[in-house]
Design a protein around this motif. Structure first.
Motif, short mmCIF file in Angstrom:
data_model
loop_
_atom_site.label_atom_id
_atom_site.label_comp_id
_atom_site.label_asym_id
_atom_site.label_seq_id
_atom_site.Cartn_x
_atom_site.Cartn_y
_atom_site.Cartn_z
N LEU A 111 0.87 -1.25 -0.05
CA LEU A 111 -0.06 0.09 0.03
C LEU A 111 0.98 1.17 -0.01
CD1 LEU A 111 -2.88 1.16 0.40
CD2 LEU A 111 -2.50 1.25 2.77
N TYR A 112 0.52 2.16 -0.87
CA TYR A 112 1.57 3.28 -0.87
C TYR A 112 0.75 4.56 -1.06
CZ TYR A 112 4.03 6.90 -3.18
OH TYR A 112 4.65 8.16 -3.74
N ILE A 113 1.11 5.41 -0.24
CA ILE A 113 0.29 6.87 -0.13
C ILE A 113 1.27 7.60 -0.03
CG2 ILE A 113 -1.42 8.09 1.35
CD1 ILE A 113 -2.37 5.62 2.44
N PRO A 114 1.18 8.80 -1.13
CA PRO A 114 2.52 9.96 -1.21
C PRO A 114 2.27 10.76 0.01
CG PRO A 114 1.21 9.55 -3.16
CD PRO A 114 0.55 8.78 -2.35
N PHE A 115 1.06 11.16 0.56
CA PHE A 115 1.03 12.06 1.72
C PHE A 115 -0.31 11.95 2.47
CE2 PHE A 115 -0.77 14.19 -2.05
CZ PHE A 115 -1.86 14.88 -1.64
N VAL A 116 -0.30 12.12 3.69
CA VAL A 116 -1.79 12.37 4.45
C VAL A 116 -1.41 13.53 5.40
CG1 VAL A 116 -3.21 11.29 6.28
CG2 VAL A 116 -1.96 9.70 4.68
N MET A 117 -2.60 14.46 5.31
CA MET A 117 -2.35 15.72 6.11
C MET A 117 -3.43 15.74 7.06
SD MET A 117 -1.56 17.75 2.66
CE MET A 117 -1.44 19.53 3.54
N GLN A 118 -3.10 15.67 8.54
CA GLN A 118 -1.78 15.68 8.92
C GLN A 118 -1.21 14.40 9.48
OE1 GLN A 118 0.38 17.73 9.37
NE2 GLN A 118 -0.25 19.56 8.76
N ALA A 119 -2.29 13.92 10.57
CA ALA A 119 -1.52 12.45 11.09
C ALA A 119 -2.75 11.53 10.87
CB ALA A 119 -1.70 12.77 12.71
N ALA A 120 -2.29 10.24 11.10
CA ALA A 120 -3.42 8.94 10.36
C ALA A 120 -3.14 7.71 11.17
CB ALA A 120 -3.26 8.93 8.76
N VAL A 121 -4.14 6.92 11.09
CA VAL A 121 -3.92 5.74 11.53
C VAL A 121 -4.71 4.81 10.35
CG1 VAL A 121 -4.88 3.87 13.35
CG2 VAL A 121 -4.61 6.25 14.00
N ILE A 122 -3.94 3.54 9.93
CA ILE A 122 -4.23 2.96 8.89
C ILE A 122 -4.45 1.56 9.39
CG2 ILE A 122 -3.49 1.79 6.57
CD1 ILE A 122 -1.69 4.28 6.37
N LEU A 172 -7.59 24.89 8.18
CA LEU A 172 -6.41 25.80 7.81
C LEU A 172 -5.41 25.34 7.00
CD1 LEU A 172 -6.24 28.33 11.03
CD2 LEU A 172 -7.40 28.69 9.11
N TYR A 173 -4.97 24.11 7.12
CA TYR A 173 -3.74 23.59 6.41
C TYR A 173 -4.00 22.54 5.27
CZ TYR A 173 -2.21 25.73 10.87
OH TYR A 173 -2.21 26.57 12.12
N GLN A 174 -5.29 22.78 4.86
CA GLN A 174 -5.53 21.85 3.54
C GLN A 174 -5.46 20.53 4.09
OE1 GLN A 174 -3.01 22.93 0.62
NE2 GLN A 174 -3.45 25.21 0.62
N PRO A 175 -6.32 20.12 4.91
CA PRO A 175 -6.16 18.36 5.33
C PRO A 175 -6.98 17.72 4.21
CG PRO A 175 -8.07 19.62 6.33
CD PRO A 175 -7.24 20.70 5.62
N ALA A 176 -5.95 16.55 3.90
CA ALA A 176 -6.28 15.71 2.70
C ALA A 176 -5.80 14.51 3.02
CB ALA A 176 -5.70 16.41 1.48
N LEU A 177 -6.18 13.25 2.25
CA LEU A 177 -5.55 12.26 2.01
C LEU A 177 -5.35 11.99 0.53
CD1 LEU A 177 -5.09 9.06 2.85
CD2 LEU A 177 -7.45 8.78 2.05
N GLY A 178 -3.91 11.80 0.39
CA GLY A 178 -3.37 11.68 -0.95
C GLY A 178 -3.84 10.40 -1.77
N PRO A 179 -3.38 10.46 -2.95
CA PRO A 179 -3.87 9.25 -3.72
C PRO A 179 -3.32 7.94 -3.22
CG PRO A 179 -1.98 10.40 -4.98
CD PRO A 179 -2.44 11.13 -3.68
N VAL A 180 -4.33 6.82 -3.27
CA VAL A 180 -4.01 5.65 -2.43
C VAL A 180 -3.83 4.39 -3.76
CG1 VAL A 180 -4.82 3.91 -0.78
CG2 VAL A 180 -5.08 6.40 -0.54
N THR A 181 -2.50 3.81 -3.64
CA THR A 181 -2.61 2.84 -4.55
C THR A 181 -2.28 1.67 -4.00
OG1 THR A 181 -0.26 3.36 -5.04
CG2 THR A 181 -1.64 4.37 -6.28
N ILE A 182 -2.68 0.27 -4.48
CA ILE A 182 -2.23 -0.78 -4.08
C ILE A 182 -1.86 -1.94 -5.32
CG2 ILE A 182 -4.66 -1.70 -4.02
CD1 ILE A 182 -4.35 -3.12 -1.11
N GLY A 183 -1.03 -2.70 -4.86
CA GLY A 183 -0.59 -3.86 -5.82
C GLY A 183 0.50 -4.51 -5.31
N PRO A 184 1.15 -5.09 -6.22
CA PRO A 184 2.70 -5.95 -5.72
C PRO A 184 3.60 -5.10 -4.88
CG PRO A 184 1.90 -6.38 -8.02
CD PRO A 184 0.98 -5.33 -7.64
N PRO A 185 4.43 -5.78 -3.96
CA PRO A 185 4.89 -4.87 -2.99
C PRO A 185 6.18 -4.21 -3.75
CG PRO A 185 4.56 -7.07 -1.99
CD PRO A 185 3.88 -7.10 -3.21
N GLY A 186 6.73 -4.96 -4.80
CA GLY A 186 7.83 -4.24 -5.33
C GLY A 186 7.65 -3.01 -5.89
#
Length: 647
Positions: A111-122, A172-186
């Motif tokens: 699972l790859y997420i470029p950014f999460v603004m601000q703190a997260a639990v997955i 105020l700080y543009q809270p967001a969830l970045g693009p989420v991609t899933i696939g083979p780990p490599g």
């Protein structure tokens, strides 16, 4: 500024103030470097474009301390997602529920997420896989940290799977969830590694550059206060260090709230651009006092307003700071290019002005991203920093080579100048040595003339007076005594000259023969001589000083013999307090203006005054109608003995 603010991209002037006129790398090399940098950036830019999520995406609002999502209120969403467009003004938590289907036996996924603004639990299928340290204030800062989560096969199910992401943030700080991609780990891990390089490693490198260049140029400024460009560049890098820390910090430390951190970063950002403007002006040799005063007044007002702004107005102030800083950057880039290309700038200045244009272009892109005109989370500033660093390195290298050549040329010229100066100095010293020898010989001749006048001359005058007053023939024995006296005086001159060369004689040793001769001479003229000598038997004077004292005594006695018509003379050579006192007192008719040029005794009196000056003594001559006294008072030399010797 804070999370999505444009990164400063002005590591372009660090070495300009060291640049000197001359040739440098051709502009073609700079263009090639810029093209290579852009080609290198293409994979990173492409990596920022995420693939769409293969299933459904939903979102729901929550409170700061929720540990589970609400059962109702879910709305369809997509990734990337900025929740302020759906729920303006919401501060707190948003839950994202992403579902997808797996056909067949599940395999380990990445699972790859470029950014999460601000703190997260997955969480995946109820299993928590990743959690930030602080989900409330002081809030963890994960906005620029890419995430890679390995989804083990046992956690996944055949059929429907659920990915739950809890995001904490402020509107105020543009809270967001970045693009989420899933696939083979490599492939997912490779994407995460590339993103980590561009989002974290380059910024850490930038921090190191800021600290190094800032410390280096501040040290240069402290050593050379006149080079104010050094100081401004060091201050610029210090402000840039604070702002760049925003891209790698994981908490608002040392502050306790994200608002304080955002205000401080915003102030550092505008201070960076202010110092950059001052540096460019000083580097180009410009001073605009009124405009500079207005600039810093506006910067001060903006900083104060940012610190005092309430939470609801902080976003507006951050936007104002961003636009003002960008406008200042564009303006100073234009001034830099104008001064470098149309006001007689040097070649290094012109080449570095091109990096200013590149930074300005990157700033335009980053400002559009920050203000959401462009829907992206990718900033170009860190990459133009690399271009600026290359430009600075080339400028410093060229400056070093140029200065080295100048130093070598100067050293050659200095060698020739030193050789010529040595030759001139040798000739001058030889001439001065010849003059010194000549002066020494003349001085010796003058001293010899004074000694002959005061000694042998006095003896001749005394004997001539004796012969003139005699009314009967002079016996051969008397003539012989006269000649022996003159011989003794001549011997005194020779002895004192030898003593000057080989050693010193006591004053008492030199006084004895003079006292004997003078006493016999005065007896022949019927003049009573009374001597008082005390405390001089162990007196240490230099030979020249002893001779000067004796010649003053001899000249004073000669004047008594020639002019006074005295019947008694008293001579005293004693110690009084810390002085040596010589006194010659007679009962004659006195002297009438003896210092007048051409008068009898004038030459002798001048000689006595000259000798007294050499002795640093005081010479006084008191004359009345009944008596005359010559009195010499000189400091007693140290060390001195106190043994009495009487006569």
């Amino acid at each position: 500024m804070d999370h999505r603010h444009p990164h400063p991209a002005h590591l372009r002037q660090a070495g300009r103030q060291l640049a000197h006129p001359g040739r440098a790398s051709r502009p073609r090399a700079w263009l090639v470097a810029l093209a290579a940098l852009l080609l290198w950036l293409c994979p990173a830019l492409q990596g920022a474009q995420a693939q769409s999520w293969p299933g459904t995406v939903e979102a729901v609002r929550g409170d700061w301390h929720d540990t589970a999502p609400p059962a109702t209120g879910w709305e369809a969403a997509r990734t990337p997602d900025d929740w302020t467009r759906r729920w303006p003004g919401h501060d707190g938590v948003v839950w994202y529920r992403l579902r997808w289907d797996i056909e067949g036996a599940p395999q380990t996924q990445g699972l790859y997420i470029p950014f999460v603004m601000q703190a997260a639990v997955i969480t995946v299928n109820g299993v928590e896989l990743q959690r930030d340290d602080h989900l409330v204030e002081p809030l963890s800062r994960s906005w620029n940290r890419p995430r890679f989560v390995l989804l083990p096969a046992p956690v996944l199910h055949t059929g429907r799977n659920e990915l739950l992401i809890r995001v904490s943030g402020y509107h105020l700080y543009q809270p967001a969830l970045g693009p989420v991609t899933i696939g083979p780990p490599g492939p997912q891990h490779a994407a995460w590694r590339d993103a980590w390089l561009t989002r974290q490693s380059l910024n850490w490198l930038s921090l190191g550059i800021c600290a190094t260049l800032g410390a280096f140029f501040i040290a240069l400024w402290l050593m050379r206060r006149r080079e104010t460009a050094y100081g401004w560049y060091g201050a610029q890098q210090a402000a840039r260090f604070v702002f760049t820390a925003n891209f790698v910090a994981t908490s608002p430390w040392p502050f306790t709230h994200s608002d304080t951190w955002a205000a401080v970063v915003s102030i550092a950002y505008v201070l960076f651009h202010g110092c950059n403007a001052m540096f460019v002006l000083r580097f180009m040799g410009q001073r605009w006092p009124r405009r500079e005063a207005v600039l810093w007044l506006l910067i001060g007002l903006l900083c104060a307003a940012t610190l005092l702004a309430p939470h609801e107005q902080l976003r507006t102030m951050r936007n104002v700071m961003a636009w003002a800083s960008s406008a200042l950057l564009l303006a100073i880039a234009g001034v830099f290019v104008t001064l470098a290309w149309w006001r007689g700038g040097t070649l290094p200045q012109r080449l570095l002005s091109l990096t200013a244009l590149a930074s300005a272009a990157a700033m335009v892109n980053d400002l559009l991203v920050f203000t959401r005109i462009v829907d992206s989370n990718f900033y170009l500033a860190p990459y133009t920093d690399a271009l600026s660093t290359v430009g600075i390195a080339l400028t410093l290298a060229w400056t070093f080579v140029t200065n080295t050549r100048r130093i070598e040329s100067f050293a050659d010229e200095l060698q020739h100048s030193v050789a010529a100066a040595r030759a001139d100095l040798a000739a001058s010293l030889a001439h001065q040595h010849a003059l010194a020898l000549l002066h020494a010989r003349l001085g010796e001749r003058v001293n010899l003339a004074h000694d002959l006048h005061d000694g042998l001359g006095s003896m001749l005058i005394g004997h001539i007076n004796t012969l003139e007053r005699r009314h009967q023939p002079v016996q051969p024995t008397e003539v012989l005594d006269m000649l022996r006296g003159m011989r003794d005086d001549l011997r005194l001159i020779i002895d004192t000259a030898a003593a000057q060369q080989y050693g010193e004689l006591m004053l008492a040793d030199l006084l004895a023969p003079l006292r004997h001769r003078c006493s016999r001479l005065f007896e022949l003229h019927g003049i009573d001589v009374h001597w008082q000598v005390a405390h001089i038997d162990r007196l240490h004077l230099s030979t020249t000083q002893s001779l000067d004292v004796l010649r003053i005594l001899q000249e004073a006695l000669t004047n008594v013999l020639k002019h006074s018509q005295a019947t008694r003379v008293d001579v005293a050579l004693v110690r009084e307090d810390s002085h040596l006192v010589l006194s010659v007192r007679d009962n004659g008719i006195g002297l009438s203006d003896p210092s007048t040029r051409g008068s009898p005794g004038a030459t002798g009196l001048h000689s006595m005054q000259a000798r007294a000056q050499r002795l640093k003594a005081e010479l006084r001559i008191h004359s009345s109608g009944r008596a005359t006294e010559v009195r010499l008072r000189m400091p007693w030399p140290e060390p001195a003995a106190s043994t009495d010797a009487g006569a």
